[in-house]
Design a protein around this motif. Structure first.
Motif, PDB file in Angstrom:
ATOM      1  N   THR A  83      55.074  -1.574  52.783  1.00 42.85           N
ATOM      2  CA  THR A  83      55.973  -2.382  51.969  1.00 42.85           C
ATOM      3  C   THR A  83      55.154  -3.501  51.328  1.00 42.85           C
ATOM      4  O   THR A  83      54.361  -4.155  52.010  1.00 42.85           O
ATOM      5  CB  THR A  83      57.099  -2.985  52.825  1.00 42.85           C
ATOM      6  N   LEU A  84      55.345  -3.678  50.026  1.00 40.83           N
ATOM      7  CA  LEU A  84      54.597  -4.709  49.311  1.00 40.83           C
ATOM      8  C   LEU A  84      55.305  -6.048  49.427  1.00 40.83           C
ATOM      9  O   LEU A  84      56.541  -6.113  49.445  1.00 40.83           O
ATOM     10  CB  LEU A  84      54.434  -4.331  47.843  1.00 40.83           C
ATOM     11  N   GLN A  85      54.533  -7.087  49.489  1.00 39.83           N
ATOM     12  CA  GLN A  85      55.090  -8.429  49.573  1.00 39.83           C
ATOM     13  C   GLN A  85      55.652  -8.841  48.213  1.00 39.83           C
ATOM     14  O   GLN A  85      54.948  -8.838  47.209  1.00 39.83           O
ATOM     15  CB  GLN A  85      54.016  -9.422  50.006  1.00 39.83           C
ATOM     16  N   ARG A  86      56.916  -9.143  48.222  1.00 39.74           N
ATOM     17  CA  ARG A  86      57.583  -9.584  46.988  1.00 39.74           C
ATOM     18  C   ARG A  86      58.421 -10.810  47.323  1.00 39.74           C
ATOM     19  O   ARG A  86      59.178 -10.812  48.299  1.00 39.74           O
ATOM     20  CB  ARG A  86      58.493  -8.485  46.438  1.00 39.74           C
ATOM     21  N   GLN A  87      58.293 -11.851  46.537  1.00 40.63           N
ATOM     22  CA  GLN A  87      59.040 -13.073  46.750  1.00 40.63           C
ATOM     23  C   GLN A  87      60.306 -13.037  45.905  1.00 40.63           C
ATOM     24  O   GLN A  87      60.249 -13.056  44.675  1.00 40.63           O
ATOM     25  CB  GLN A  87      58.187 -14.292  46.390  1.00 40.63           C
ATOM     26  N   LEU A  88      61.448 -12.970  46.556  1.00 40.76           N
ATOM     27  CA  LEU A  88      62.726 -12.911  45.863  1.00 40.76           C
ATOM     28  C   LEU A  88      63.342 -14.302  45.807  1.00 40.76           C
ATOM     29  O   LEU A  88      63.502 -14.966  46.823  1.00 40.76           O
ATOM     30  CB  LEU A  88      63.683 -11.960  46.583  1.00 40.76           C
ATOM     31  N   LYS A  89      63.717 -14.723  44.604  1.00 42.59           N
ATOM     32  CA  LYS A  89      64.310 -16.052  44.437  1.00 42.59           C
ATOM     33  C   LYS A  89      65.837 -16.001  44.420  1.00 42.59           C
ATOM     34  O   LYS A  89      66.500 -16.990  44.687  1.00 42.59           O
ATOM     35  CB  LYS A  89      63.795 -16.700  43.151  1.00 42.59           C
ATOM     36  N   THR A  90      66.385 -14.842  44.078  1.00 42.14           N
ATOM     37  CA  THR A  90      67.834 -14.688  44.024  1.00 42.14           C
ATOM     38  C   THR A  90      68.212 -13.329  44.587  1.00 42.14           C
ATOM     39  O   THR A  90      67.607 -12.327  44.241  1.00 42.14           O
ATOM     40  CB  THR A  90      68.350 -14.793  42.572  1.00 42.14           C
ATOM     41  N   ALA A 106      59.299 -10.072  52.176  1.00 41.10           N
ATOM     42  CA  ALA A 106      58.538 -11.308  52.392  1.00 41.10           C
ATOM     43  C   ALA A 106      57.398 -11.103  53.380  1.00 41.10           C
ATOM     44  O   ALA A 106      56.347 -11.748  53.285  1.00 41.10           O
ATOM     45  CB  ALA A 106      59.476 -12.408  52.883  1.00 41.10           C
ATOM     46  N   ARG A 107      57.593 -10.181  54.344  1.00 40.72           N
ATOM     47  CA  ARG A 107      56.558  -9.917  55.347  1.00 40.72           C
ATOM     48  C   ARG A 107      55.587  -8.834  54.894  1.00 40.72           C
ATOM     49  O   ARG A 107      54.651  -8.497  55.625  1.00 40.72           O
ATOM     50  CB  ARG A 107      57.194  -9.454  56.663  1.00 40.72           C
ATOM     51  N   GLY A 108      55.804  -8.266  53.725  1.00 41.76           N
ATOM     52  CA  GLY A 108      55.004  -7.135  53.287  1.00 41.76           C
ATOM     53  C   GLY A 108      53.546  -7.489  53.007  1.00 41.76           C
ATOM     54  O   GLY A 108      53.141  -8.652  53.035  1.00 41.76           O
ATOM     55  N   GLU A 113      46.138  -5.714  47.957  1.00 40.25           N
ATOM     56  CA  GLU A 113      45.599  -5.124  49.185  1.00 40.25           C
ATOM     57  C   GLU A 113      46.321  -3.826  49.518  1.00 40.25           C
ATOM     58  O   GLU A 113      45.684  -2.834  49.910  1.00 40.25           O
ATOM     59  CB  GLU A 113      45.739  -6.113  50.346  1.00 40.25           C
ATOM     60  N   ALA A 114      47.640  -3.794  49.354  1.00 37.47           N
ATOM     61  CA  ALA A 114      48.410  -2.586  49.631  1.00 37.47           C
ATOM     62  C   ALA A 114      47.990  -1.439  48.717  1.00 37.47           C
ATOM     63  O   ALA A 114      47.789  -0.300  49.154  1.00 37.47           O
ATOM     64  CB  ALA A 114      49.898  -2.875  49.471  1.00 37.47           C
ATOM     65  N   LEU A 115      47.850  -1.732  47.430  1.00 37.31           N
ATOM     66  CA  LEU A 115      47.498  -0.691  46.469  1.00 37.31           C
ATOM     67  C   LEU A 115      46.057  -0.221  46.659  1.00 37.31           C
ATOM     68  O   LEU A 115      45.759   0.969  46.502  1.00 37.31           O
ATOM     69  CB  LEU A 115      47.712  -1.208  45.053  1.00 37.31           C
ATOM     70  N   LEU A 116      45.176  -1.124  46.999  1.00 41.13           N
ATOM     71  CA  LEU A 116      43.796  -0.744  47.260  1.00 41.13           C
ATOM     72  C   LEU A 116      43.715   0.149  48.495  1.00 41.13           C
ATOM     73  O   LEU A 116      43.027   1.183  48.486  1.00 41.13           O
ATOM     74  CB  LEU A 116      42.937  -1.991  47.449  1.00 41.13           C
ATOM     75  N   ALA A 117      44.435  -0.215  49.542  1.00 35.79           N
ATOM     76  CA  ALA A 117      44.456   0.610  50.752  1.00 35.79           C
ATOM     77  C   ALA A 117      45.046   1.980  50.464  1.00 35.79           C
ATOM     78  O   ALA A 117      44.567   3.004  50.985  1.00 35.79           O
ATOM     79  CB  ALA A 117      45.257  -0.089  51.845  1.00 35.79           C
ATOM     80  N   PHE A 118      46.061   2.022  49.606  1.00 33.68           N
ATOM     81  CA  PHE A 118      46.652   3.319  49.270  1.00 33.68           C
ATOM     82  C   PHE A 118      45.665   4.200  48.520  1.00 33.68           C
ATOM     83  O   PHE A 118      45.552   5.399  48.799  1.00 33.68           O
ATOM     84  CB  PHE A 118      47.926   3.137  48.440  1.00 33.68           C
TER      85      PHE A 118
END
Length: 240
Positions: A83-90, A106-108, A113-118
């Motif tokens: 899961t990629l880290q995404r900051q949601l404001k709403t 938020a914990r992703g 780094e996620a895409l590089l590892a993939f």
């Protein structure tokens, strides 16, 4: 209402890669050509993306699930899920698309780094996906935005291969669930990136078995037959 719609208006600024990440990026292998190697010898990565929506220009990748097919079998010891880290404001709904909660995002993992590892997991593979053009476009944009990487790996669309190889099923534009039912596969979990990738991989193995019985023994032959099938289908639709 798309609970992630507000993300379309958030500007994206790429986080600079570290020296270590740059070195890892440079070490990624070139994609394999579509050549005459037998299907059993071809390394496939079955991909499924969960995204914030279906807009190819604005929506973003939220999670990645992938399964490896090698030596003609699914390698259950080597799967990818992130899961990629995404900051949601709403947030307008308590349960969001695909059941990925804001806390999980938020914990992703940091997107680069996620895409590089993939891509390290994918290596020189041929990608398989259900409705592959969508996953290909979304992954291509994510890799360009986060890593400055140009995706050149070949993709095969299981949504086209299945009706081409099993015309007797009479399912030209069916969803993944329809093929799971047609092949009587036991898939207790669905609509989750890793589960959908596994379901697609199970179907891919059935399709490869049928392809080899039709003397389509490698990805080059399979690609050529698929191109001919698509052109014939488009011609028949235009004549209607």
């Amino acid at each position: 209402m798309n609970p992630f719609a507000f993300l379309a208006n958030l500007g994206h600024k790429r986080t600079p890669l570290s020296d270590k990440q740059h070195r890892r990026l440079q070490r990624l292998p070139a994609p394999t050509p579509l050549d005459g190697r037998p299907l059993r010898k071809q390394r496939f990565v079955v991909l499924d993306l969960e995204t914030s929506g279906l807009n190819l220009n604005r929506d973003i990748v939220l999670s990645i699930g992938a399964v490896l097919i090698e030596d003609g079998a699914i390698d259950f010891s080597r799967q990818f899920e992130c899961t990629l880290q995404r900051q949601l404001k709403t947030v307008t709904e308590s349960v969001l698309i695909h059941g990925i909660a804001p806390s999980a995002l938020a914990r992703g993992s940091e997107p680069a780094e996620a895409l590089l590892a993939f891509m390290e997991f994918a290596g020189d593979c041929v990608f398989l996906a259900y409705h592959a053009p969508f996953d290909q476009r979304m992954l291509t944009r994510a890799l360009k935005d986060e890593l400055g990487y140009r995706l050149q790996h070949p993709f095969f669309d299981i949504a086209d291969l299945a009706p081409m190889l099993f015309p007797e099923a009479l399912m030209q534009r069916s969803g993944l669930d329809h093929w799971i039912d047609y092949f009587a596969l036991n898939m207790p979990q669905r609509h989750h990136a890793s589960a959908d990738a596994l379901a697609t991989a199970e179907i891919a193995l059935i399709l490869f078995n049928r392809a080899q019985r039709m003397e389509l023994n490698n990805v080059q032959q399979l690609g050529e037959r698929l191109g001919h099938w698509r052109r014939s289908r488009e011609a028949s639709h235009r004549s209607i």
